[in-house]
Design a protein around this motif. Structure first.
Motif: not given
Length: 620
Positions: A230-239
């Motif tokens: 479940g660790e985010i690799i890419y997300h459009p709202r990652q910041i």
């Protein structure tokens, strides 16, 4: 008149027009069908649109997943090339230059996707790296996740989450986001084998570019990439996620198998599409909020509304045509019935469908039967009036004859021949007018002549013990009157008024016209009557009288009402010891042959039957 009253009552209860009713019924049915059809179409198109959006999303994710797999496969190939073509074929102690040359060649060929290649021994010491750069002081390699994963699971390759590479100092003081591919490798140094770790740092921007290419929608739909934990690799709202401003349920989604799922996250219902990236366990996740489906169906809504409006316009026209076709014959039938009710005699409309034609024929037949029955009723009533009148008339004639003959008998017995002759001549005049060739209605002039002959006879009989005065306006002499109505009034004035008075009795006959009504009055100054007696004079026909035949004033009042109507007749006014006045009221109708026949046939307008109190509709 009763018929008119009935029709007026029906008009007050006038219902809504049949055309309006039919149009209203058709409109309700049409609108209901259109609404149901609109809802069904909307649900159908909405589901199709939703399914199409989900399918297109899955296809896009499959394409993106293939691109990511190709990229990761290329990274594996670089790692395999570095291991099998560089590390396994060379001894680190004697062939370090060859190793460096081959690593440099491998880096240069793939530098667009690589950040660096490095080899570490099992103590975490750097043995070789490309591009050539100085290692930072004490980078603590053995405590980094990529190193631990490689050592713990020797047989596998391991992809890390995005992180900043902080191993080398290239003199630019720049930091690079990378994805690390690490694996345990066998190293040869001075002919001795030992374990080490091969690190291939991939440029994160390549994956970021691929993910940005599919995250171009502005309707709320987005895609993200996470690992198996479940660790985010890419997300459009990652910041925003890293700053804690927003969150993502990647931990739960990472456990899902490939497929489409309905989830509610932070109160938002949405579709979640999961696609697993081969070799890595990464999850490419597409998120479609349900609001996106609604926004996608706006055009469908407009289209369905447009269809419903067009259908409504067509149905209005169709309803109008159908309603007119159905209601037109009924309205024509209704109009013809209204004309009949208004007193006209039109033909009842017969047309349209077989049911309406049958109804028109039934109504026409009913009206014809009603007309026939009404004529029969009127004829029966007229015959009944004539019978009643003739019965009353037959009661009067014997009464006159009896009194006159009795007086003549007294005169002959008293040898008063001159008086007897005079009386017989007056009796002849009296009976001439009484017979009147069978007529019931005569002129007031003839009636006054009859009254004078009668009083001449009575004056002789009573030896002039009372006086008689005729004060009648000559203008009323030409009006119609029922014959033999003054004689009973005079007879009662003699018998109940002046008889027994000592030469002071007086009987006065007056006549005048007031507002279209002729009033003939017979007054006497006799003994008078009490109020109770006055009330019984015209209401109690069964009481026993002390004189006469018992016919009296009730007879006269009934005869007048039979021919002229209930509003006409006699009125009695009297006071004890003051005298009595009996007034006779009849309409002022000029005496002509036509009017006489009209009255005798019972066709005076508005005349009421004194027997049943009902008003008969007649004509003048």
């Amino acid at each position: 008149m009763l018929k008119n009253r009935h029709f007026k009552h029906l008009e007050k209860l006038k219902p809504k027009g049949i055309q309006s009713t039919i149009m209203a019924a058709f409109s309700v049915i049409s609108i209901s069908i259109m609404l149901v059809l609109g809802v069904v179409l909307y649900m159908r198109f909405s589901n199709m649109s939703r399914e199409e959006m989900v399918q297109s999303t899955r296809k896009l994710m499959e394409q993106t997943g293939e691109n990511l797999e190709d990229y990761l496969v290329s990274m594996r190939q670089i790692s395999d090339a570095a291991y099998y073509n560089v590390i396994k074929e060379n001894d680190l102690s004697s062939q370090d230059q060859d190793i460096q040359t081959k690593m440099n060649l491998l880096y240069e060929v793939n530098r667009d996707n690589l950040q660096s290649i490095a080899i570490y021994n099992d103590y975490g010491s750097l043995l070789a790296a490309e591009p050539v750069a100085a290692e930072k002081e004490d980078p603590d390699v053995t405590n980094q996740d990529w190193y631990k994963q490689a050592v713990e699971e020797v047989e596998n390759m391991h992809f890390s989450t995005p992180h900043i590479q902080n191993l080398f100092d290239d003199g630019t003081h720049r930091y690079y986001w990378v994805l690390s591919l690490s694996r345990m490798v066998e190293l040869t140094e001075n002919g001795v084998s030992q374990m080490g770790v091969l690190l291939v740092d991939m440029d994160y921007s390549a994956i970021s570019r691929m993910m940005k290419q599919i995250n171009t929608s502005n309707n709320g739909q987005y895609y993200y990439l996470c690992d198996s934990s479940g660790e985010i690799i890419y997300h459009p709202r990652q910041i925003q996620i890293s700053d804690g401003i927003t969150s993502e349920d990647s931990g739960a989604v990472a456990k899902y198998k490939d497929g489409v799922y309905d989830r509610v996250f932070e109160g938002e219902q949405r579709k979640v599409i999961v696609n697993t990236i081969s070799y890595t366990g990464w999850k490419l996740v597409g998120v479609i909020p349900y609001d996106t489906f609604s926004a996608g169906t706006i055009n469908i809504r407009y289209f369905i509304i447009l269809i419903i409006l067009l259908m409504a316009m067509m149905l209005v026209i169709i309803n109008r045509v159908v309603a007119l076709r159905i209601s037109s014959p009924i309205l024509k039938l209704n109009d013809s019935v209204k004309e009949y009710e208004a007193g006209e005699k039109p033909e009842i409309y017969i047309g349209g469908s077989s049911e309406i034609r049958h109804l028109g024929l039934s109504i026409q037949s009913s009206y014809e039967q009603i007309d026939t029955l009404m004529k029969e009723v009127v004829l029966e009533q007229n015959e009944r009036r004539k019978s009643e009148f003739e019965a009353l008339q037959s009661q009067i004639n014997p009464h006159f004859l009896y009194n006159a003959l009795e007086s003549i008998t007294w005169m002959v017995e008293g040898e008063r021949n001159d008086e007897a002759v005079f009386m017989i001549s007056q009796l002849a005049k009296l009976f001439r007018i009484s017979l009147s060739r069978g007529r019931t209605v005569i002129s007031i002039k003839d009636e006054l002549q009859h009254a004078q002959s009668y009083m001449n006879i009575q004056m002789i009989r009573y030896k002039n013990t009372f006086s008689v005065v005729f004060d009648v306006d000559p203008a009323v002499s030409s009006y119609c009157i029922v014959k033999l109505v003054l004689q009973p009034l005079l007879e009662n004035a003699i018998n109940y008024g002046v008889e027994g008075m000592d030469d002071s009795g007086e009987i006065r006959v007056t006549g005048r016209e007031e507002n279209g009504t002729v009033i003939l009055s017979v007054s006497d100054n006799g003994f008078g009557m009490s109020e109770e007696q006055v009330r019984l004079v015209l209401t109690d026909s069964t009481r026993i009288r002390k004189h006469g035949s018992g016919v009296g004033l009730v007879n006269v009042d009934n005869r007048i009402k039979i021919l002229f109507g209930k509003e006409y007749g006699l009125k009695v006014e009297s006071e004890p010891d003051e005298g009595t006045t009996v007034s006779l009221r009849i309409p002022a109708i000029p005496y002509t042959e036509e009017n006489r026949k009209t009255i005798e046939e019972g066709k005076i307008s508005g005349k009421e039957d004194p027997q049943d109190g009902g008003t008969q509709e007649t004509q003048t």
